[in-house]
Design an enzyme around this catalytic site. Sequence first.
Site, mmCIF file in Angstrom:
data_model
loop_
_atom_site.group_PDB
_atom_site.id
_atom_site.type_symbol
_atom_site.label_atom_id
_atom_site.label_comp_id
_atom_site.label_asym_id
_atom_site.label_seq_id
_atom_site.Cartn_x
_atom_site.Cartn_y
_atom_site.Cartn_z
ATOM 1 N N ARG A 40 0.827 -1.217 0.000
ATOM 2 C CA ARG A 40 0.000 0.000 0.000
ATOM 3 C C ARG A 40 0.860 1.266 0.000
ATOM 4 O O ARG A 40 0.343 2.380 -0.122
ATOM 5 C CB ARG A 40 -0.916 0.032 1.243
ATOM 6 N N TYR A 63 0.847 4.237 -2.567
ATOM 7 C CA TYR A 63 -0.259 5.186 -2.415
ATOM 8 C C TYR A 63 -0.067 6.024 -1.154
ATOM 9 O O TYR A 63 -0.082 7.259 -1.202
ATOM 10 C CB TYR A 63 -1.565 4.397 -2.356
ATOM 11 N N GLU A 86 2.576 6.538 0.915
ATOM 12 C CA GLU A 86 3.755 7.401 0.987
ATOM 13 C C GLU A 86 3.724 8.459 -0.118
ATOM 14 O O GLU A 86 4.214 9.565 0.062
ATOM 15 C CB GLU A 86 5.045 6.576 0.905
ATOM 16 N N ASN A 137 -12.996 7.001 3.611
ATOM 17 C CA ASN A 137 -13.733 6.171 2.640
ATOM 18 C C ASN A 137 -15.036 6.820 2.185
ATOM 19 O O ASN A 137 -15.935 7.040 2.998
ATOM 20 C CB ASN A 137 -14.047 4.796 3.242
ATOM 21 N N VAL A 151 -17.595 -1.203 -0.797
ATOM 22 C CA VAL A 151 -19.010 -0.859 -0.993
ATOM 23 C C VAL A 151 -19.476 -1.334 -2.369
ATOM 24 O O VAL A 151 -20.526 -1.999 -2.499
ATOM 25 C CB VAL A 151 -19.249 0.660 -0.814
ATOM 26 N N ASN A 192 -18.054 -3.636 -4.281
ATOM 27 C CA ASN A 192 -18.021 -5.112 -4.320
ATOM 28 C C ASN A 192 -19.270 -5.717 -3.685
ATOM 29 O O ASN A 192 -19.943 -6.552 -4.295
ATOM 30 C CB ASN A 192 -16.801 -5.632 -3.550
ATOM 31 N N GLN A 237 -12.691 -5.680 11.037
ATOM 32 C CA GLN A 237 -12.023 -4.391 10.775
ATOM 33 C C GLN A 237 -13.085 -3.325 10.504
ATOM 34 O O GLN A 237 -14.173 -3.650 10.026
ATOM 35 C CB GLN A 237 -11.030 -4.497 9.600
ATOM 36 N N ASP A 285 -3.676 -4.228 5.662
ATOM 37 C CA ASP A 285 -5.054 -3.718 5.675
ATOM 38 C C ASP A 285 -5.320 -3.069 7.051
ATOM 39 O O ASP A 285 -5.230 -3.739 8.076
ATOM 40 C CB ASP A 285 -6.005 -4.899 5.459
ATOM 41 N N PRO A 286 -5.632 -1.768 7.100
ATOM 42 C CA PRO A 286 -5.837 -1.130 8.404
ATOM 43 C C PRO A 286 -6.953 -1.796 9.216
ATOM 44 O O PRO A 286 -7.991 -2.166 8.669
ATOM 45 C CB PRO A 286 -6.201 0.316 8.050
HETATM 46 P P1 NAD Z 1 -10.925 7.472 -9.143
HETATM 47 O O1 NAD Z 1 -9.932 6.412 -9.469
HETATM 48 O O2 NAD Z 1 -12.325 7.294 -9.598
HETATM 49 O O3 NAD Z 1 -10.435 8.898 -9.638
HETATM 50 C C1 NAD Z 1 -9.096 9.226 -9.894
HETATM 51 C C2 NAD Z 1 -9.030 9.911 -11.240
HETATM 52 O O4 NAD Z 1 -7.666 10.291 -11.498
HETATM 53 C C3 NAD Z 1 -9.448 8.979 -12.383
HETATM 54 O O5 NAD Z 1 -10.363 9.649 -13.212
HETATM 55 C C4 NAD Z 1 -8.149 8.664 -13.098
HETATM 56 O O6 NAD Z 1 -8.322 8.370 -14.470
HETATM 57 C C5 NAD Z 1 -7.358 9.945 -12.844
HETATM 58 N N1 NAD Z 1 -5.907 9.745 -12.944
HETATM 59 C C6 NAD Z 1 -5.166 8.757 -12.378
HETATM 60 N N2 NAD Z 1 -3.874 8.911 -12.699
HETATM 61 C C7 NAD Z 1 -3.787 10.033 -13.475
HETATM 62 C C8 NAD Z 1 -2.726 10.689 -14.124
HETATM 63 N N3 NAD Z 1 -1.465 10.235 -14.056
HETATM 64 N N4 NAD Z 1 -2.998 11.794 -14.864
HETATM 65 C C9 NAD Z 1 -4.271 12.265 -14.961
HETATM 66 N N5 NAD Z 1 -5.326 11.677 -14.367
HETATM 67 C C10 NAD Z 1 -5.085 10.560 -13.625
HETATM 68 O O7 NAD Z 1 -10.893 7.635 -7.544
HETATM 69 P P2 NAD Z 1 -11.734 8.583 -6.584
HETATM 70 O O8 NAD Z 1 -12.295 7.715 -5.548
HETATM 71 O O9 NAD Z 1 -12.623 9.469 -7.365
HETATM 72 O O10 NAD Z 1 -10.563 9.421 -5.901
HETATM 73 C C11 NAD Z 1 -10.286 10.768 -6.278
HETATM 74 C C12 NAD Z 1 -9.197 11.319 -5.382
HETATM 75 O O11 NAD Z 1 -9.625 11.294 -4.018
HETATM 76 C C13 NAD Z 1 -7.885 10.533 -5.427
HETATM 77 O O12 NAD Z 1 -6.807 11.417 -5.391
HETATM 78 C C14 NAD Z 1 -7.927 9.703 -4.168
HETATM 79 O O13 NAD Z 1 -6.630 9.404 -3.698
HETATM 80 C C15 NAD Z 1 -8.673 10.615 -3.225
HETATM 81 N N6 NAD Z 1 -9.334 9.828 -2.166
HETATM 82 C C16 NAD Z 1 -10.441 9.082 -2.434
HETATM 83 C C17 NAD Z 1 -11.027 8.343 -1.422
HETATM 84 C C18 NAD Z 1 -12.276 7.527 -1.649
HETATM 85 O O14 NAD Z 1 -12.789 6.912 -0.696
HETATM 86 N N7 NAD Z 1 -12.845 7.469 -2.831
HETATM 87 C C19 NAD Z 1 -10.484 8.334 -0.141
HETATM 88 C C20 NAD Z 1 -9.335 9.082 0.085
HETATM 89 C C21 NAD Z 1 -8.776 9.851 -0.926
HETATM 90 N N1 UDP Z 2 -12.940 -5.610 1.855
HETATM 91 C C1 UDP Z 2 -13.678 -6.762 2.026
HETATM 92 N N2 UDP Z 2 -14.233 -7.332 0.918
HETATM 93 C C2 UDP Z 2 -14.107 -6.804 -0.326
HETATM 94 C C3 UDP Z 2 -13.361 -5.618 -0.488
HETATM 95 C C4 UDP Z 2 -12.780 -5.052 0.630
HETATM 96 O O1 UDP Z 2 -13.837 -7.277 3.146
HETATM 97 O O2 UDP Z 2 -14.656 -7.397 -1.273
HETATM 98 C C5 UDP Z 2 -12.366 -4.959 3.060
HETATM 99 C C6 UDP Z 2 -10.905 -4.577 2.947
HETATM 100 O O3 UDP Z 2 -10.068 -5.669 3.298
HETATM 101 C C7 UDP Z 2 -10.823 -3.435 3.939
HETATM 102 C C8 UDP Z 2 -12.206 -2.776 3.843
HETATM 103 O O4 UDP Z 2 -13.057 -3.755 3.259
HETATM 104 O O5 UDP Z 2 -10.636 -3.934 5.236
HETATM 105 C C9 UDP Z 2 -12.212 -1.517 2.986
HETATM 106 O O6 UDP Z 2 -11.611 -1.817 1.755
HETATM 107 P P1 UDP Z 2 -11.535 -0.763 0.551
HETATM 108 O O7 UDP Z 2 -10.638 -1.356 -0.489
HETATM 109 O O8 UDP Z 2 -12.900 -0.355 0.148
HETATM 110 O O9 UDP Z 2 -10.878 0.540 1.192
HETATM 111 P P2 UDP Z 2 -9.542 0.800 2.058
HETATM 112 O O10 UDP Z 2 -8.993 -0.506 2.550
HETATM 113 O O11 UDP Z 2 -8.618 1.487 1.118
HETATM 114 O O12 UDP Z 2 -10.026 1.631 3.166
#
Ligand code: NAD
Ligand code: UDP
Length: 313
Positions: free
Chosen positions: A143, A146, A148, A175, A189, A191, A210, A274-275
Amino acid sequence: MKRKRVLVTGGAGFIGSHLCERLLEKGNDVVCMDNLFTGQKDNIRHLMDNPYFEFIRHDILEDVYVECDEIYNLACPASPIHYQYDPIKTGKTSVIGALHTLGLAKRCHARILQASTSEVYGNPQVHPQPESYCGSVNPIGVRSCYDEGKRMAETLFFDYHRQHGVDIKVIRIFNTYGPRMRSDDGRVVSNFIVQALKGDDITIYGDGKQTRSFCYVDDLIDGMIRMMESREGFTGPVNLGNPVECTMLSLAETVIRLTGSMSKIVHFPLPQDDPVQRKPVIDLAQKELDWEPVTALNDGLQKTINYFRSALF
Ligand code: NAD
Ligand code: UDP
């Protein structure tokens, strides 16, 4: 009133597409930049006819020249299977993407917001997590590209702020879920909902004890925009998430109940690093942004289920 020109990197992704939509509704001129790695044109198709919306297919690893007043930097794959697909590129996207967007903010005197993550807390030893907690991140695990990468991006944001006076805003997103998540991105979610709707087994990794805290996407977008509009000098980092914590087991049971599915729960091994637990302290967001989530998990899940039902069938 002059329209602000707002650049959204990663704007064709799940969160980015909702953000573009909301920024257009608020009367901005929006430039969406995305390389479509995990984003999709379908997410922004309904915006394409809007004269104040532009899509630029561009990889953030290449330098960026777009005159703008505000930048939201979201470009980065967010689901574990996607960010681990090409981990070297994931690290580059966070770090070089931050350098390119910060360089642009410096040149244009634009305000810039970084979409950071609760992953900067790693597998947290402090629970719940306030912004002052520095985290417990494995620097060499699967992980880490992402976690770091996002930590280094935060460092660059604060160094550009201290060294060049760039007007930065850093949010740590917990999340988030909602319509336009990809059905194949492996997040819990999407999945569980897809499995429940198809009648497949619900795959819990580990014992399911978890925890995570799930925020509905509309609430998150509200918080992001409030942060961008927050008072000068307030840089964050600020947690944006829903402090209602739940186990993966209870999430599975809720999804089964809301979908009326006959699916059974099965267990698979827990992925590395996995946290164990995650829950935001949102006092700072409440105080500075007057923000807190308003969507209950059941309501948000129901909307997401409705979305997947029409997307899948
Ligand atoms: P996502 O994968 O749907 O969106 C990321 C977007 O970035 C995609 O459209 C992808 O095509 C684009 N992308 C990836 N690499 C690129 C590059 N090199 N150049 C240009 N575009 C690029 O994910 P998301 O859930 O919408 O997440 C959006 C942002 O929010 C991310 O930075 C993610 O780290 C952050 N974030 C999301 C969550 C979450 O729960 N969804 C949680 C924490 C942080
Ligand atoms: N997870 C799970 N079943 C799945 C996908 C994920 O039990 O089909 C668990 C995963 O191991 C983690 C939590 O759900 O503990 C959240 O996972 P997700 O990938 O959505 O987000 P993140 O781990 O990045 O918070």
